[in-house]
Design a protein around this motif. Structure first.
Motif, short mmCIF file in Angstrom:
data_model
loop_
_atom_site.label_atom_id
_atom_site.label_comp_id
_atom_site.label_asym_id
_atom_site.label_seq_id
_atom_site.Cartn_x
_atom_site.Cartn_y
_atom_site.Cartn_z
N GLU A 115 40.90 36.44 41.80
CA GLU A 115 41.30 37.84 42.00
C GLU A 115 41.42 38.17 43.50
OE1 GLU A 115 41.75 39.98 38.84
OE2 GLU A 115 42.09 37.83 38.70
N THR A 119 44.74 39.62 45.44
CA THR A 119 44.76 40.91 46.13
C THR A 119 44.92 40.80 47.64
OG1 THR A 119 43.71 43.10 46.13
CG2 THR A 119 42.26 41.23 46.54
N SER A 120 44.56 39.63 48.21
CA SER A 120 44.58 39.51 49.67
C SER A 120 45.65 38.56 50.20
CB SER A 120 43.22 39.03 50.18
OG SER A 120 42.97 37.69 49.76
N TYR A 123 49.78 39.07 46.36
CA TYR A 123 50.46 40.35 46.20
C TYR A 123 50.87 41.02 47.51
CZ TYR A 123 50.25 40.49 41.12
OH TYR A 123 50.45 40.21 39.78
N LYS A 146 47.98 44.57 42.54
CA LYS A 146 47.15 44.19 43.69
C LYS A 146 45.86 45.01 43.74
CE LYS A 146 46.35 45.06 48.43
NZ LYS A 146 44.95 44.64 48.32
N LEU A 147 45.98 46.31 43.55
CA LEU A 147 44.80 47.18 43.61
C LEU A 147 43.86 46.91 42.44
CD1 LEU A 147 46.61 50.47 44.67
CD2 LEU A 147 45.09 49.08 46.09
N GLU A 149 43.50 44.03 40.88
CA GLU A 149 42.86 42.73 41.08
C GLU A 149 41.65 42.85 42.00
OE1 GLU A 149 43.91 41.07 38.90
OE2 GLU A 149 46.02 40.58 38.92
N ALA A 150 41.73 43.70 43.01
CA ALA A 150 40.58 43.90 43.91
C ALA A 150 39.38 44.43 43.14
CB ALA A 150 40.96 44.84 45.05
#
Length: 202
Positions: A115, A119-120, A123, A146-147, A149-150
């Protein structure tokens, strides 16, 4: 994830940079959408396998977390694949083999790492390319994934730290973006605004 006065976007948020050692190579936005679907398909299969293993070992809450995240990745797959299919009607959605689960703590770390990568690294790279190409729908879909997954990574690390001190809290999945909330203390999705009543409980 705290509620903001306006829903987060790639333009009004400060956490959309790709890490310095990013490994994701951007293709066209269509290619990136296909790559994202493939990645999310693998993640969903992996989390389903981890959920089954956790349930068999008596880690019921962890099983529910993995079930929720597996379902969340299906939401991302459907959002991304629908954009692909609009441009490429001959597109066939991929399948994925689930990896063999390891020890429960290692499964949590593997899940968090996956994840965090999305996200980092993945995405943010795909969002930048979609912005360059003016593909607003892809920017929106990638941004919400993306948000989410964070938050998934956060939930996995929290579960890792409390693996032997689990509680009975339920997980709630937003059907709009795949955001997951633990516990009852929320009113709506902080990413896409869907009200709590529409969330799926795990």
């Amino acid at each position: 994830m705290n509620l903001r006065t306006e829903l987060p976007t790639a333009e009004n948020s400060s956490n959309f940079n790709a890490v310095a050692d990013a490994v994701t190579k951007a293709g066209t936005t269509l290619e990136n959408l296909k790559a994202a679907v493939a990645g999310e398909t693998g993640a969903s299969a992996k989390y389903a396998a981890f959920a089954k293993a956790a349930k068999e070992q008596g880690f019921d809450q962890l099983a529910r977390l993995w079930e929720a995240t597996s379902a969340a990745e299906q939401i991302h797959i459907n959002l991304e694949a629908s954009l692909v299919e609009a441009e490429d009607p001959s597109y066939t959605r991929p399948t994925a083999e689930a990896p063999a689960p390891e020890a429960i703590d290692l499964n949590l770390i593997a899940s968090a790492n996956g994840e965090i990568f999305e996200t980092s690294d993945m995405y943010p790279t795909f969002i930048k390319k979609a912005q360059e190409e003016g593909h607003a729908k892809a920017v929106k879909v990638f941004t919400r994934a993306k948000l989410a997954e964070a938050v998934h990574a956060e939930k996995y690390l929290e579960a890792y730290n409390n693996i032997d001190a689990a509680d009975d809290d339920a997980y709630y999945l937003c059907p709009g973006c795949g955001y997951i909330h633990k516990g009852e203390d929320f009113e709506k999705c902080p990413i896409c605004g869907v009200p709590k009543a529409k969330f799926q409980r795990f």
